[in-house]
Structure formats: structure tokens, C-alpha cells
Design an enzyme around this catalytic site. Structure first.
Site, mmCIF file in Angstrom:
data_model
loop_
_atom_site.group_PDB
_atom_site.id
_atom_site.type_symbol
_atom_site.label_atom_id
_atom_site.label_comp_id
_atom_site.label_asym_id
_atom_site.label_seq_id
_atom_site.Cartn_x
_atom_site.Cartn_y
_atom_site.Cartn_z
ATOM 1 N N GLU A 87 10.117 133.885 -61.477
ATOM 2 C CA GLU A 87 10.910 133.138 -60.502
ATOM 3 C C GLU A 87 11.590 131.888 -61.082
ATOM 4 O OE1 GLU A 87 8.364 132.439 -57.110
ATOM 5 O OE2 GLU A 87 8.686 134.472 -56.364
ATOM 6 N N GLU B 248 8.423 141.739 -56.354
ATOM 7 C CA GLU B 248 7.466 141.144 -55.415
ATOM 8 C C GLU B 248 8.023 141.307 -54.006
ATOM 9 O OE1 GLU B 248 6.155 137.125 -55.878
ATOM 10 O OE2 GLU B 248 6.024 137.231 -58.061
#
Length: 468
Positions: free
Chosen positions: A251, A371
Site C-alpha cells: 500500500e 486485499e
């Protein structure tokens, strides 16, 4: 009474402990020399997964689809002997559910059970110091590399164990190399190291992306991991098809430069570096999937204007020759403060389709949703809503797969097993505890396998899918 004849020279005082240690090592080595680890070498052949246009392929020429999950904690739990059965239980469950890839951390920087203690320093030397008071034992032999046993698993060797167990159960691994967040050290720890050594340009966490010293720290780490020889299997990581691929960073955001230039430059440099060492494995960035300030989708698909100012850009960051597939995450209940559940599902379908469409039309690369999760902290949470959330994503990916599109797969966040509550969050599930969720995920495994052809229903999949 003190006698001159009873005195030992310095050389004699050193010689006897050395002789004792040597004898102890020799005895234990002989005692353990017949241990067999052949069960880590007898599994079916596993091929590297490669990219062909918008699809992932294995060496038999078949398309490869991912029905995967996240268990970020695997390496941390492999450090101690008592907790390793949980790793095995997790892989056994994934295999029984027909799942193909698990995503996990391949980093722990300067934290408890650290893999990298400081820049370029790993745990094996520290292991010797910790075990020295108990020098006559298997652990010190492990530290010296004398005993190639699965019992040799402090810190650095924990990742060896995770990879070996995954292979044993026919599961591949997507391994992330550093965290944008502070958990397990992350870019914050790298900046702290540089600052402490007087080399850092700035105390800003984002200096991770532009500070030359920190870039070199990360390159040094990457080289050690990619070229490491597994002490259990004897295979270097870069040559092991158990590893599905590498993820540069979990991320990434660089909010001090919302033009995106700083992060883009870092991705280009680091992806080229990884590929210079390892040409066997797939590589992705680890993006959340937000569109940047110059993207026409910043206002139509992003969950808000703010998300275009994070220094990342799904299209630009993914459209690099050394990046093999693009990734996105799906957390609408964190992105929106107030949204009706039915509207949330519509948005999830839009987000998923949008990124797959980008893979088909612009990037010409596979798209992976690495995710996705539905929080149990929602005030109106029900497990059935989580099932509907999962199914919405699964259905979009399945429709793409049937058309041979760019939708290559997804990874639930996250799976865990009993006794690991401290690793859980508001998204985690023990997959076998709710039969409806278990059935939903296994049905998706079966239909994705059938897209490849009935010949792909082998082993656990054949038994699993014949019941449906």
C-alpha cells in the site's frame, strides 16, 4: 593452599572449552545426521507462473487463476516451534479449499522477532549470541548452519519454513518486501535507521522513496532475500516456483508529492533492480488501486477527491515494463463514512470492473485484487453481508475469466486460526467456522478451476468440486 603446579596457562584455559564445544557439536551432529527431510522434496512438480498479455500462465500452457487469501503473520509465527503447527494448519485448510496462492509478509524490520535487525544485518549472528549460554544444543548448530533441520528456525529461517510448508501443500506465495505502514517496521524504520546513522536527508517517512542511502538500504535487503538459499529445501528463493511473485511494498503512498513523480521514480528503479536479480518471478507494486490527479477516473471511480492526492496512481504506477501485474485493494467501509450496504455493493462491483477494464484496454496486464475485506465493526454487521460482499467480487472476476479477460484473481483479507487473536483485526475470519462462507469460497475455487478445463480438477480440487 595455592600450588604453582595447579595454574593453567591462558592457552590451556581457552583450549578446554573449545574442545568441549567441539565435542558437543560433533556428538549432536552425528546424532542428527540421519534425520530425513525428504518430504519437502517429493511433492508434485510446480511451475513458475508467468505473464502472457492479460493472463497468467504456467508452463503447461494453461491459464492460471488465483483464488487466494492473506495470512500476513506466517513468518512471525514460524519463529517458535510451538506455533509452527498453525502455519501447517493454515496451508492445509487453503489446500482443502482449492485455494492457490497465499499473500504474506517477507519483512520484519527492527521490530520484535526482527528479520532485519538493522540495515544489512540479519538475525543469524544475533542468534549465536542468544544461544551461546546454551551452546550444547541443536539451536547453536542451526545458527552455525551445521544442522539443516526444520528445527533450525529462529527469525531469518522462519521464512524458509513458511516457503517449505507452502510447497508441501501445493500453495504458492505472494511475498511483500516492505510495508508503507509502521507495522513490522516499514518505511518508518528505514528512515529511522538513516537518521540515527547521520545519513538521512529528512525525518519524513516519505524520504524512504527519495533518500539515496535509504534506497540502498532497501536494495541490500532485496538482494539478500532474493538470493537466499532455503536451509530446508536447498533452493534459492529466486529459483523457487513456490513463490508466485514479489510485491515491492504494501500500500505505497507518498503524500508529500501528490504529483506522483517521487513514487513513480522509486517504482521504476526498484522494479528494475528486482528483475536484474530475479527474472523467474512475477512482480507487482502493491497498490491500493486509487487513480491519480491526472486520471479521468479520479472523480468517477475513486471513493473521494482525497484519494487522488496520495502520491500513487493505479494506471501510471502499473504501466511500467518491469511490473507484471497490477493490484488493487477493496475496503469501501473504510473509504466511506456513511453508505448504505446495497449502495456499497454497487460501488464494489464498479471498482472491480473498472480495474479489470483498465487491464484489458490500457495496461494489457492481469489485474489482481490482493486485499479485500468487510469489517465486523459495521454497526449493522452480519456474516451474511460479508458473504454477499465476497460474492460480488468473485462474480465480477469469474465473468472476466470466462471471457479470457484481465481479471486474474483475488485474495481475501484475512485468514487466521485459533489461538492467534492478537493477529486478528475487524476483517479476519477462521474459514471453517462459518459453513456458508466456507462453501462460498470453495465454490469459487471450483468454478475458476473449471474455466481452465475439467482436466484441472486434480487432487483436493477433484474431490472438492465433485461434491458440488
Amino acid at each position: 593452599m595455592y600450588h604453582k603446579s595447579s595454574r593453567m596457562t591462558t592457552g590451556q584455559r581457552l583450549m578446554y572449552p573449545i574442545l568441549g564445544i567441539t565435542s558437543c557439536i560433533a556428538f549432536i551432529y552425528v546424532s542428527f545426521s540421519d534425520l530425513s527431510f525428504g518430504d519437502y522434496h517429493t511433492e508434485e512438480k510446480m511451475d513458475f507462473v508467468r505473464r502472457n498479455g492479460t493472463q497468467l500462465m504456467v508452463d503447461d500452457g494453461k491459464v492460471f487463476y488465483v483464488n487466494g487469501w492473506n495470512s500476513y503473520w506466517l513468518m512471525d509465527r514460524a519463529v517458535d516451534e510451538y506455533s509452527r503447527p498453525r502455519i501447517r494448519a493454515m496451508f492445509q485448510t487453503g489446500s482443502k479449499m482449492g485455494m492457490t496462492v497465499c499473500r504474506a509478509w517477507a519483512f520484519n524490520d527492527g521490530d520484535y522477532n526482527a528479520l532485519q535487525i538493522s540495515p544489512g544485518r540479519f538475525d543469524d549472528f544475533l542468534c549465536v549470541l542468544r544461544m551461546w549460554p546454551h551452546f550444547c544444543g541443536t539451536q547453536v548448530l542451526c545458527c552455525f548452519g551445521i544442522l539443516p533441520s526444520i528445527t533450525c528456525c529462529p527469525y531469518e529461517r522462519a521464512l524458509d519454513y513458511v516457503i517449505a510448508e507452502a510447497r508441501r501443500h501445493g500453495i504458492r506465495l505472494l511475498l511483500s518486501l516492505v510495508n508503507n505502514l509502521e507495522a513490522y517496521g516499514g518505511k518508518t524504520q528505514y528512515v529511522k535507521w538513516a537518521w540515527e546513522e547521520g545519513l538521512g536527508l529528512s525525518p519524513s517517512n516519505d524520504s524512504f522513496f527519495y533518500d539515496p542511502s535509504i534506497r540502498q538500504y532497501f536494495k541490500d535487503y532485496v538482494k539478500v532475500i532474493l538470493t537466499r538459499k532455503n536451509t530446508i529445501t536447498g533452493v534459492e528463493y529466486r529459483n523457487d516456483p513456490t513463490i508466485f511473485g514479489w510485491e515491492l511494498i504494501n500500500e505505497p503512498r507518498c503524500m508529500t508529492d501528490n504529483s506522483g513523480d517521487t513514487l513513480q521514480d522509486w517504482i521504476v528503479e526498484m522494479s528494475r533492480y528486482v528483475k536484474s536479480i530475479d527474472k523467474n518471478h512475477l512482480l507487482t507494486v502493491g497498490l491500493e488501486g486509487f487513480y491519480g490527479p491526472n486520471s479521468p477516473k479520479k472523480s468517477t471511480v475513486n471513493p473521494g477527491e482525497y484519494f487522488s492526492l496520495l502520491g500513487s496512481d493505479f494506471i501510471r504506477n502499473s504501466d511500467i515494463p518491469t511490473i507484471d501485474f497490477a493490484s488493487a485493494h477493496i475496503y469501501p467501509d473504510h473509504w466511506f463514512k456513511k453508505i448504505d450496504f446495497e449502495e456499497e455493493l454497487k460501488y464494489v462491483a464498479l471498482w472491480t470492473r473498472s480495474h479489470i477494464d483498465d487491464g484489458d484496454r490500457i495496461l494489457r496486464k492481469p489485474i489482481m485484487f490482493t486485499e479485500f475485506g468487510y469489517s465486523d465493526l459495521n454497526k449493522d454487521f452480519e456474516p451474511s453481508k460479508r458473504d454477499r460482499f465476497f460474492k460480488t467480487i468473485f462474480d465480477v472476476i469469474y465473468k472476466s475469466a470466462k471471457k479470457q479477460g484481465a481479471g486474474a484473481g483475488s485474495f481475501v483479507w484475512q485468514f487466521w486460526v485459533g489461538g492467534m487473536e492478537k493477529y486478528n483485526d475487524d476483517f479476519g475470519i477462521v474459514p471453517w467456522e462459518r459453513p456458508e462462507t466456507y462453501k462460498l469460497i470453495t465454490q469459487h475455487s471450483c468454478r475458476m478451476a473449471r474455466v481452465r478445463g475439467s482436466a484441472e480438477l486434480k487432487g483436493n480440487l477433484k474431490e472438492l468440486c465433485s461434491q458440488r
